[in-house]
Design an enzyme around this catalytic site. Structure first.
Site, PDB file in Angstrom:
ATOM      1  N   LYS A 286      40.038 -50.828  28.870  1.00 24.46           N
ATOM      2  CA  LYS A 286      40.473 -50.740  30.267  1.00 24.46           C
ATOM      3  C   LYS A 286      40.624 -52.143  30.856  1.00 24.46           C
ATOM      4  O   LYS A 286      39.943 -53.062  30.406  1.00 24.46           O
ATOM      5  CB  LYS A 286      39.386 -50.038  31.098  1.00 24.46           C
ATOM      6  CG  LYS A 286      39.287 -48.550  30.900  1.00 24.46           C
ATOM      7  CD  LYS A 286      38.203 -47.989  31.825  1.00 24.46           C
ATOM      8  CE  LYS A 286      38.035 -46.502  31.633  1.00 24.46           C
ATOM      9  NZ  LYS A 286      39.218 -45.721  32.006  1.00 24.46           N
TER      10      LYS A 286
ATOM     11  N   ARG B  16      37.428 -36.017  26.828  1.00 22.95           N
ATOM     12  CA  ARG B  16      37.851 -34.731  26.253  1.00 22.95           C
ATOM     13  C   ARG B  16      37.355 -34.591  24.815  1.00 22.95           C
ATOM     14  O   ARG B  16      37.120 -33.497  24.330  1.00 22.95           O
ATOM     15  CB  ARG B  16      39.381 -34.592  26.362  1.00 22.95           C
ATOM     16  CG  ARG B  16      40.147 -35.603  25.602  1.00 22.95           C
ATOM     17  CD  ARG B  16      41.609 -35.685  26.051  1.00 22.95           C
ATOM     18  NE  ARG B  16      41.754 -36.444  27.289  1.00 22.95           N
ATOM     19  CZ  ARG B  16      42.910 -36.675  27.890  1.00 22.95           C
ATOM     20  NH1 ARG B  16      44.029 -36.188  27.383  1.00 22.95           N
ATOM     21  NH2 ARG B  16      42.966 -37.365  29.000  1.00 22.95           N
TER      22      ARG B  16
ATOM     23  N   ASP C 199      40.638 -44.359  25.145  1.00 23.47           N
ATOM     24  CA  ASP C 199      40.136 -44.227  26.520  1.00 23.47           C
ATOM     25  C   ASP C 199      40.133 -42.761  26.966  1.00 23.47           C
ATOM     26  O   ASP C 199      39.552 -42.426  27.988  1.00 23.47           O
ATOM     27  CB  ASP C 199      41.002 -45.078  27.466  1.00 23.47           C
ATOM     28  CG  ASP C 199      40.323 -45.306  28.803  1.00 23.47           C
ATOM     29  OD1 ASP C 199      39.119 -45.001  28.924  1.00 23.47           O
ATOM     30  OD2 ASP C 199      41.007 -45.795  29.727  1.00 23.47           O
TER      31      ASP C 199
HETATM   32  N1  BES Z   1      36.595 -42.010  32.601  1.00 28.22           N
HETATM   33  C1  BES Z   1      38.001 -42.055  32.658  1.00 28.22           C
HETATM   34  C2  BES Z   1      38.596 -41.342  33.868  1.00 28.22           C
HETATM   35  C3  BES Z   1      38.252 -41.898  35.215  1.00 28.22           C
HETATM   36  C4  BES Z   1      39.143 -42.743  35.856  1.00 28.22           C
HETATM   37  C5  BES Z   1      37.090 -41.545  35.852  1.00 28.22           C
HETATM   38  C6  BES Z   1      38.834 -43.238  37.111  1.00 28.22           C
HETATM   39  C7  BES Z   1      36.781 -42.038  37.110  1.00 28.22           C
HETATM   40  C8  BES Z   1      37.657 -42.884  37.731  1.00 28.22           C
HETATM   41  C9  BES Z   1      38.593 -41.413  31.389  1.00 28.22           C
HETATM   42  O1  BES Z   1      37.825 -41.494  30.250  1.00 28.22           O
HETATM   43  C10 BES Z   1      39.889 -42.115  31.119  1.00 28.22           C
HETATM   44  O2  BES Z   1      39.847 -43.278  30.894  1.00 28.22           O
HETATM   45  N2  BES Z   1      41.000 -41.388  31.153  1.00 28.22           N
HETATM   46  C11 BES Z   1      42.277 -41.937  30.897  1.00 28.22           C
HETATM   47  C12 BES Z   1      42.998 -41.012  29.965  1.00 28.22           C
HETATM   48  C13 BES Z   1      44.298 -41.530  29.448  1.00 28.22           C
HETATM   49  C14 BES Z   1      44.085 -42.714  28.528  1.00 28.22           C
HETATM   50  C15 BES Z   1      44.999 -40.424  28.695  1.00 28.22           C
HETATM   51  C16 BES Z   1      43.028 -42.036  32.231  1.00 28.22           C
HETATM   52  O3  BES Z   1      42.960 -41.113  33.016  1.00 28.22           O
HETATM   53  O4  BES Z   1      43.639 -43.070  32.476  1.00 28.22           O
HETATM   54 ZN    ZN Z   2      35.742 -41.643  30.564  1.00 27.85          ZN
HETATM   55 ZN    ZN Z   3      38.113 -43.288  29.168  1.00 25.16          ZN
END
Ligand code: BES
Ligand code: ZN
Ligand code: ZN
Length: 487
Positions: A262, A336, A332
């Site tokens: 990230k 899931r 990331d």
């Molecule tokens: N933990 C994050 C989602 C998240 C984002 C929680 C902001 C709280 C605040 C999750 O694991 C993630 O990174 N999701 C990605 C998925 C994508 C790579 C398909 C996302 O939503 O960007």
């Molecule tokens: Zn996450």
């Molecule tokens: Zn993530």
């Protein structure tokens, strides 16, 4: 905190909160208290200051006037109470008297519940790692003064005490820094709570996780120096024929994104990526504390998601508890992956009447619904309806989004049973939900909450994002509907 419910006023208090709907009924309330104010002045000052105003009275010390909007159900806007309680926090003192406005029973109950909850949540301290925490001391005693419904209000008070306790411990856990809050630490907390409150926890360490072939959890954990944990919680009702609620909570104690790392801006907020786990743990504890007449069975996969030479890479194919293979397109999208094992294990080994998972799953849900409403996904219209209503009654809103088959093809992989990310920047929260559905063993009453927007937000408790406690009241409303047999 001690809570008294009384028809009569105590002899003294540090602060008296006077709630009222309109200025005419306020006169009656004030004359009972023996407070003399120039009502016109109060009226105009309140207009100027918004909903609340504080003054000093010789007998009642700090007096806070809080005008309620008769059109808005208070439980739906606990914010006005939170704002007021925190705005005047330094003035509240040890003993707070809450003077209820005269109104119908249901309304009185919901006002009392909301105000008590917000008063107790003023004990949510963010500064515990400071050399000098410099906190204002917590309220020791609250007296609710009401003309009627004393017995009902006493019941409300005892329930609210337990609700606030689990909310505070949940918020504290979510706010805890990730260097302290390792999977092992969360597991230890769960075991401690379980022992004290009377529910059971099976804690699997990495060896047992390997033995049980929770391969998806292991794949996310590969880049981390901290061992994973997999928890199975159970609370059993005393009575027979109770229904069973199955819960799963995402427990990523820190999410760097893994190899698909990230950006660093706001990455520190990813200590909250275990909010689903904290909620599921706290709610199971609440059921035990209140000895509710329902059974709970819950799974909590716990791991960090880190960048390392050993970490799972994009393109890797991994296994899962139920046997389906997953092509990891983006590391990331780890939530899931671990939920696949949480859901798989729960639905294969137990037979709950409903299965509900909670996860800070996608940024996409924040794009869609913002920070005030959680995303709700379900394969069961009845369940979705009940959860929506529970959210409305609890003041913790959720809104249903579709999981129609049209989106499923986004998860097709050439090399594995499915992939963890469509690769397209559209409908992200929906395809994530559809991914989870693949691991529910076709359970006919499953719901998924994407709580990425609602668990950890800008709020009145601090100047940076911090935990909200979202979900406890919603789940409590939901099981209350169940207990009362309205399902
Ligand atoms: N933990 C994050 C989602 C998240 C984002 C929680 C902001 C709280 C605040 C999750 O694991 C993630 O990174 N999701 C990605 C998925 C994508 C790579 C398909 C996302 O939503 O960007
Ligand atoms: Zn996450
Ligand atoms: Zn993530």
């Amino acid at each position: 905190m001690k809570i008294n419910v009384s028809k009569t006023l105590p002899t003294k208090a540090d602060t008296t909160i006077i709630m009222f709907f309109d200025f005419e009924t306020l006169s009656g309330q004030l004359s009972k208290l023996g407070i003399q104010t120039a009502e016109n002045l109060l009226h105009s000052q309140l207009k100027e200051h918004g909903d609340s105003l504080s003054t000093i009275d010789v007998k009642w010390n700090t007096v806070i006037f809080l005008k309620l909007d008769p059109k808005v159900p208070v439980n739906v806007c606990p914010k006005i109470f939170r704002k007021t309680c925190l705005k005047y926090k330094t003035l509240l003192g040890n003993h707070v008297v809450v003077h209820m406005p005269p109104c119908a029973q249901e309304k009185t109950e919901s006002i009392a519940a909301t105000v008590l909850n917000q008063l107790m949540l003023t004990a949510n301290h963010l500064g515990k790692y400071k050399f000098k925490p410099n906190e204002v001391s917590d309220i020791k005693e609250v007296t609710i003064v009401s003309e009627s419904y004393i017995t009902a209000l006493k019941t409300i008070a005892s329930v609210e005490k337990e609700i606030a306790k689990v909310q505070l411990s949940m918020m504290d856990l979510i706010n805890t820094p990730a260097n302290i809050k390792t999977p092992e630490y969360v597991a230890l907390r769960a075991a401690g709570n379980a022992k004290r409150q009377g529910f059971s926890v099976i804690e699997m360490n990495i060896k047992e996780i390997r033995k049980h072939k929770l391969e998806a959890l292991l794949a996310v954990n590969k880049g981390s120096d901290q061992e994973p944990r997999f928890l199975v919680l159970e609370y059993k009702a005393k009575g027979k024929n109770s229904k069973t609620i199955g819960l799963v909570g995402k427990g990523v104690t820190f999410d760097t994104g893994g190899i698909s790392v990230k950006p660093s801006t706001n990455m520190h907020y990813m200590k909250s990526d275990m909010s689903g786990a904290a909620l599921v743990l706290a709610f199971t504890e609440l059921c035990a504390r209140l000895q509710l007449n329902i059974n709970v069975v819950a799974t909590i996969p716990l791991t960090e998601n880190m960048v390392d030479g050993k970490a799972t890479k994009p393109g890797d194919v991994i296994g899962s508890y139920i046997g389906k293979s997953i092509e990891v397109i983006d590391t990331d999208a780890e939530g899931r992956i671990i939920l696949a094992d949480g859901l798989g294990y729960l639905t294969k080994n137990f037979n709950p009447d409903v299965v509900i998972d909670f996860a800070t799953l996608t940024g996409s849900i924040i794009q869609t619904l913002g920070y005030h409403v959680a995303g709700l996904f379900s394969n069961n219209d009845d369940l979705a309806g009940q959860l929506y209503t529970a959210g409305q009654n609890a003041g913790e809103k959720c809104w249903r989004l579709p999981i129609w088959d049209n989106y499923t093809e986004d998860l097709n992989s050439d090399v594995a049973d499915l992939k963890n990310y469509s690769g397209k920047p559209v409908a992200g929260a929906i395809s994530a939900a559809l991914f989870l559905k693949e691991f529910t063993n076709e359970h006919q009453a499953w719901a998924h909450f994407d709580i990425a927007g609602v668990s950890f937000t800008d709020n009145e408790y601090g100047s940076m994002r911090n935990a909200t406690g979202y979900g406890i009241r919603l789940l409590y409303e939901f099981v209350k509907m169940w207990e009362s047999g309205s399902k």
